[in-house]
Design an enzyme around this catalytic site. Structure first.
Site, PDB file in Angstrom:
ATOM      1  N   ASP A  27       3.028  48.099  58.092  1.00  5.41           N
ATOM      2  CA  ASP A  27       2.367  49.387  57.842  1.00  5.41           C
ATOM      3  C   ASP A  27       1.159  49.214  56.920  1.00  5.41           C
ATOM      4  OD1 ASP A  27       2.057  52.085  58.180  1.00  5.41           O
ATOM      5  OD2 ASP A  27       3.436  52.644  56.574  1.00  5.41           O
ATOM      6  N   ARG A  40     -10.048  53.071  61.916  1.00  7.85           N
ATOM      7  CA  ARG A  40      -8.658  52.625  61.795  1.00  7.85           C
ATOM      8  C   ARG A  40      -8.368  51.414  62.685  1.00  7.85           C
ATOM      9  NH1 ARG A  40      -4.783  55.870  59.635  1.00  7.85           N
ATOM     10  NH2 ARG A  40      -3.297  55.068  61.153  1.00  7.85           N
ATOM     11  N   ASN A  75       4.496  56.943  67.432  1.00  7.71           N
ATOM     12  CA  ASN A  75       3.075  56.619  67.302  1.00  7.71           C
ATOM     13  C   ASN A  75       2.240  57.124  68.480  1.00  7.71           C
ATOM     14  OD1 ASN A  75       3.700  53.449  65.589  1.00  7.71           O
ATOM     15  ND2 ASN A  75       3.218  55.447  64.707  1.00  7.71           N
ATOM     16  N   ILE A 198      12.343  54.326  56.546  1.00  6.90           N
ATOM     17  CA  ILE A 198      12.712  53.425  57.640  1.00  6.90           C
ATOM     18  C   ILE A 198      11.960  53.762  58.937  1.00  6.90           C
ATOM     19  CG2 ILE A 198      14.802  54.746  58.292  1.00  6.90           C
ATOM     20  CD1 ILE A 198      14.561  50.925  58.067  1.00  6.90           C
TER      21      ILE A 198
HETATM   22  C1  IPE Z   1       5.967  52.726  61.143  1.00  4.70           C
HETATM   23  O1  IPE Z   1       4.752  53.070  60.588  1.00  4.70           O
HETATM   24  C2  IPE Z   1       5.773  52.220  62.534  1.00  4.70           C
HETATM   25  C3  IPE Z   1       5.110  50.918  62.644  1.00  4.70           C
HETATM   26  C4  IPE Z   1       4.770  50.132  61.663  1.00  4.70           C
HETATM   27  C5  IPE Z   1       4.841  50.485  63.985  1.00  4.70           C
HETATM   28  P1  IPE Z   1       4.214  54.575  60.637  1.00  4.70           P
HETATM   29  O2  IPE Z   1       2.914  54.568  59.942  1.00  4.70           O
HETATM   30  O3  IPE Z   1       4.236  55.072  62.022  1.00  4.70           O
HETATM   31  O4  IPE Z   1       5.327  55.342  59.808  1.00  4.70           O
HETATM   32  P2  IPE Z   1       5.239  56.739  59.051  1.00  4.70           P
HETATM   33  O5  IPE Z   1       4.603  57.707  59.983  1.00  4.70           O
HETATM   34  O6  IPE Z   1       4.428  56.533  57.821  1.00  4.70           O
HETATM   35  O7  IPE Z   1       6.660  57.060  58.724  1.00  4.70           O
HETATM   36  C1  IPE Z   2       0.748  50.427  60.994  1.00  2.04           C
HETATM   37  O1  IPE Z   2      -0.368  50.862  60.307  1.00  2.04           O
HETATM   38  C2  IPE Z   2       0.490  50.169  62.445  1.00  2.04           C
HETATM   39  C3  IPE Z   2       1.057  51.179  63.345  1.00  2.04           C
HETATM   40  C4  IPE Z   2       1.875  52.119  63.005  1.00  2.04           C
HETATM   41  C5  IPE Z   2       0.649  51.114  64.741  1.00  2.04           C
HETATM   42  P1  IPE Z   2      -0.780  52.403  60.256  1.00  2.04           P
HETATM   43  O2  IPE Z   2      -1.706  52.660  61.369  1.00  2.04           O
HETATM   44  O3  IPE Z   2       0.412  53.268  60.205  1.00  2.04           O
HETATM   45  O4  IPE Z   2      -1.554  52.431  58.885  1.00  2.04           O
HETATM   46  P2  IPE Z   2      -1.527  53.583  57.795  1.00  2.04           P
HETATM   47  O5  IPE Z   2      -0.077  53.798  57.414  1.00  2.04           O
HETATM   48  O6  IPE Z   2      -2.118  54.796  58.425  1.00  2.04           O
HETATM   49  O7  IPE Z   2      -2.330  53.037  56.675  1.00  2.04           O
HETATM   50 MG    MG Z   3       1.501  54.010  58.678  1.00  2.00          MG
END
Ligand code: IPE
Ligand code: IPE
Ligand code: MG
Length: 247
Positions: A27, A40, A75, A198
């Site tokens: 993340d 992003r 996602n 989680i």
């Molecule tokens: C968890 O990250 C999913 C992945 C790393 C693929 P998210 O960014 O989707 O989680 P939330 O939304 O902060 O809980």
């Molecule tokens: C994790 O990084 C990758 C995926 C969930 C696909 P994020 O895209 O959730 O990054 P943040 O949490 O917005 O920084």
């Molecule tokens: Mg994230």
């Protein structure tokens, strides 16, 4: 179910324990990019590059299974430009890295749904799995369109569909119906990006996993941070509901 049968009469010296299975919630890609004024997707791109480093660090330490959470069932609710960008990145990564993963004896396994992936991507995933299925090195589970609740529901559906008798449904049987049937439960779950949740990852399998959180954003994760996670794991005392073993 894991039954502890350690004999009290053989006080073996304590070895630094290495997690057999490390699962990582990768993340922080978006924030990494935002901090640099980049889109992003730039964060996701650098994020994909980190994966190789992680395997290079964990493999020699004796870790046998690495599970990476790359895209959750939730996602899909992100802007379609980002979702499409992530799909393209995975496709590219499979095309670029499948051969070298195979040469390194890595077994690649996808965890998650395939029906929502484009035919091209589905084929890329299937090819990586087919090519590496007999490899005996580290197992790399890529959780993509993965959700813990979805996985449990899929298992329930299959169990019912196959007419399995209720009396024979136990924890071992249920585990064999999950995407992770080929893997032991994760010993250590690392989450980068600072969140303490989680997010629908390995809900069943993480019953007794140890957690390690770091504010480090995924694209910044380096070998030193991974070493800290392994060290922290080495200091944990896992009890599995029993009483502490005497030192
Ligand atoms: C968890 O990250 C999913 C992945 C790393 C693929 P998210 O960014 O989707 O989680 P939330 O939304 O902060 O809980
Ligand atoms: C994790 O990084 C990758 C995926 C969930 C696909 P994020 O895209 O959730 O990054 P943040 O949490 O917005 O920084
Ligand atoms: Mg994230």
């Amino acid at each position: 179910m894991q039954v502890r049968t350690d004999s009290a009469s053989s006080p073996a010296p304590r070895k630094p324990q290495v997690p057999r299975h490390v699962a990582i919630i990768m993340d922080g890609n978006g924030r990494w990019a935002r901090k640099r004024g980049l889109p992003r997707l730039a964060g996701h791109k650098v994020g994909v590059e980190r994966i190789q480093k992680v395997l290079e660090t964990l493999g020699p330490r004796g870790v046998e299974y690495v599970t990476l959470f790359a895209f959750s069932t939730e996602n899909w609710n992100r802007p379609s430009e980002e979702v499409q960008g992530i799909m393209a990145l995975l496709h590219e990564a499979l095309e670029r890295q499948t051969k070298s993963l195979h040469e390194k004896n890595v077994r690649v396994v996808h965890l998650g749904k395939v029906d929502r992936l484009s035919p091209d991507l589905r084929e890329g995933v299937a090819h990586a799995q087919r090519l590496t299925i007999h490899n005996t090195g580290i197992t790399l589970n890529v959780a993509f369109d993965y959700g813990g609740r979805d996985e449990i529901l899929e298992a329930v559906r299959r169990i019912i569909r196959e007419g399995v008798l209720p009396e024979v449904v136990d924890e071992a049987l249920f585990s064999r119906y999950l995407y992770t049937a080929h893997s032991p439960d994760p010993d250590l779950i690392i989450r980068t990006g600072g969140e303490l949740r989680i997010s629908n990852f390995l809900l069943w399998q993480s019953a007794y996993s140890e957690y390690y959180h770091t504010p480090t954003l995924w694209p910044d994760l380096d070998a030193a941070e991974l070493e800290r996670a392994l060290e922290a794991f080495g200091r944990r005392q896992r009890r599995f509901g029993t009483v502490a073993k005497e030192e």
